[in-house]
Scaffold this active site. Structure first.
Site, mmCIF file in Angstrom:
data_model
loop_
_atom_site.group_PDB
_atom_site.id
_atom_site.type_symbol
_atom_site.label_atom_id
_atom_site.label_comp_id
_atom_site.label_asym_id
_atom_site.label_seq_id
_atom_site.Cartn_x
_atom_site.Cartn_y
_atom_site.Cartn_z
ATOM 1 C CD GLU A 82 -2.960 -1.146 0.076
ATOM 2 O OE1 GLU A 82 -3.005 0.115 -0.349
ATOM 3 O OE2 GLU A 82 -3.727 -1.817 0.179
ATOM 4 C CB CYS A 144 -6.197 -2.745 6.338
ATOM 5 S SG CYS A 144 -6.611 -4.893 6.695
ATOM 6 C CG HIS A 169 -4.838 -5.149 1.353
ATOM 7 N ND1 HIS A 169 -5.006 -3.579 1.701
ATOM 8 C CD2 HIS A 169 -5.606 -5.664 2.540
ATOM 9 C CE1 HIS A 169 -5.832 -3.507 2.661
ATOM 10 N NE2 HIS A 169 -6.133 -4.433 3.313
HETATM 11 N N1 PCA Z 1 -8.370 -7.126 5.966
HETATM 12 C C1 PCA Z 1 -9.414 -5.972 6.469
HETATM 13 C C2 PCA Z 1 -9.231 -5.941 7.724
HETATM 14 C C3 PCA Z 1 -8.686 -7.264 8.233
HETATM 15 C C4 PCA Z 1 -8.138 -7.636 7.076
HETATM 16 O O1 PCA Z 1 -7.243 -8.766 6.984
HETATM 17 C C5 PCA Z 1 -8.876 -4.726 5.631
HETATM 18 O O2 PCA Z 1 -8.413 -4.918 4.481
HETATM 19 O O3 PCA Z 1 -9.448 -3.649 6.126
#
Ligand code: PCA
Length: 203
Positions: A82, A144, A169
């Site tokens: 990110e 996240c 992610h």
């Molecule tokens: N993904 C979520 C919250 C926990 C996770 O593993 C997110 O992308 O916010």
């Protein structure tokens, strides 16, 4: 001098996902030596306030030398470091049943923080190793993004903005896609290897 520590966090399952592959990635890499860093793995709750508090305490108490947080982005097909975290909570309920709308994470916080991880190097390293990857320009507004923002906010408060910190992610793994076949999926071992490659780019 004591050895350098990298804090690697994942998340528990949330919403309609019965498993969260980030837990497996974190437990596989926990305790490993990656370059100059020893990996300290932790799993965070998918709860806005608790996750933010937990990461803040870990930063203050352990003073890690680098921080990488992982989250599941079911539906994405790439591993996605990110670029940015924004000062906003909005969206679905967390695991305590709490939902936010258009709310700031920190009242006095700046609008956003850029990742201080070598995200371009990570993507280049992954693609070079034949793992599909690209930079993501939004971590969303759910837990996240909250954890990435809180990490970079706390590091700034503590005068430690120089340490590499940010968020990646990952897509669903095959086990999750067996429960939820609409999601593209990776093998867990590829997810683990790709995150290890990302950690290796951190100096
Ligand atoms: N993904 C979520 C919250 C926990 C996770 O593993 C997110 O992308 O916010």
């Amino acid at each position: 001098m004591s050895e350098k520590q990298i804090l690697l966090t994942g998340f528990e399952p949330f919403l309609d996902h019965p498993i969260n592959p980030t837990e497996e990635v974190v437990s596989a890499l926990n305790g490993q030596q990656v370059g100059p860093y020893k990996v300290q793995g932790e799993v965070l709750p998918v709860v806005f306030d608790e996750a933010g508090k937990a990461i803040t305490e870990m930063i203050r108490e352990r003073q890690p030398d680098a921080i990488v947080s992982l989250g599941l982005a079911a539906g994405r097909v790439n591993v996605t470091p990110e670029r940015i975290a924004i000062n906003c909570r909005d969206g679905a309920v967390d695991n305590e049943g709490v939902a936010w709308k258009d709310a700031p994470i920190e009242q006095d916080g700046k609008a956003a923080y850029f990742s201080t991880l070598p995200i371009r190097k990570m993507v280049d390293r992954l693609v070079g190793a034949k793992y599909p990857a690209k930079i993501s320009n939004t971590a969303g507004t759910y837990v996240c993004n909250n954890v990435m923002y809180q990490t970079l906010y706390t590091l700034e408060q503590e005068g430690r903005s120089h340490i590499p910190a940010g968020f990646i992610h990952i897509p669903a793994n095959h086990e999750l896609a067996c429960h939820q076949p609409k999601y593209a999926s990776w093998s867990t071992s590829d997810l683990i290897s790709s995150i290890k490659l990302c950690l290796e780019t951190i100096e």
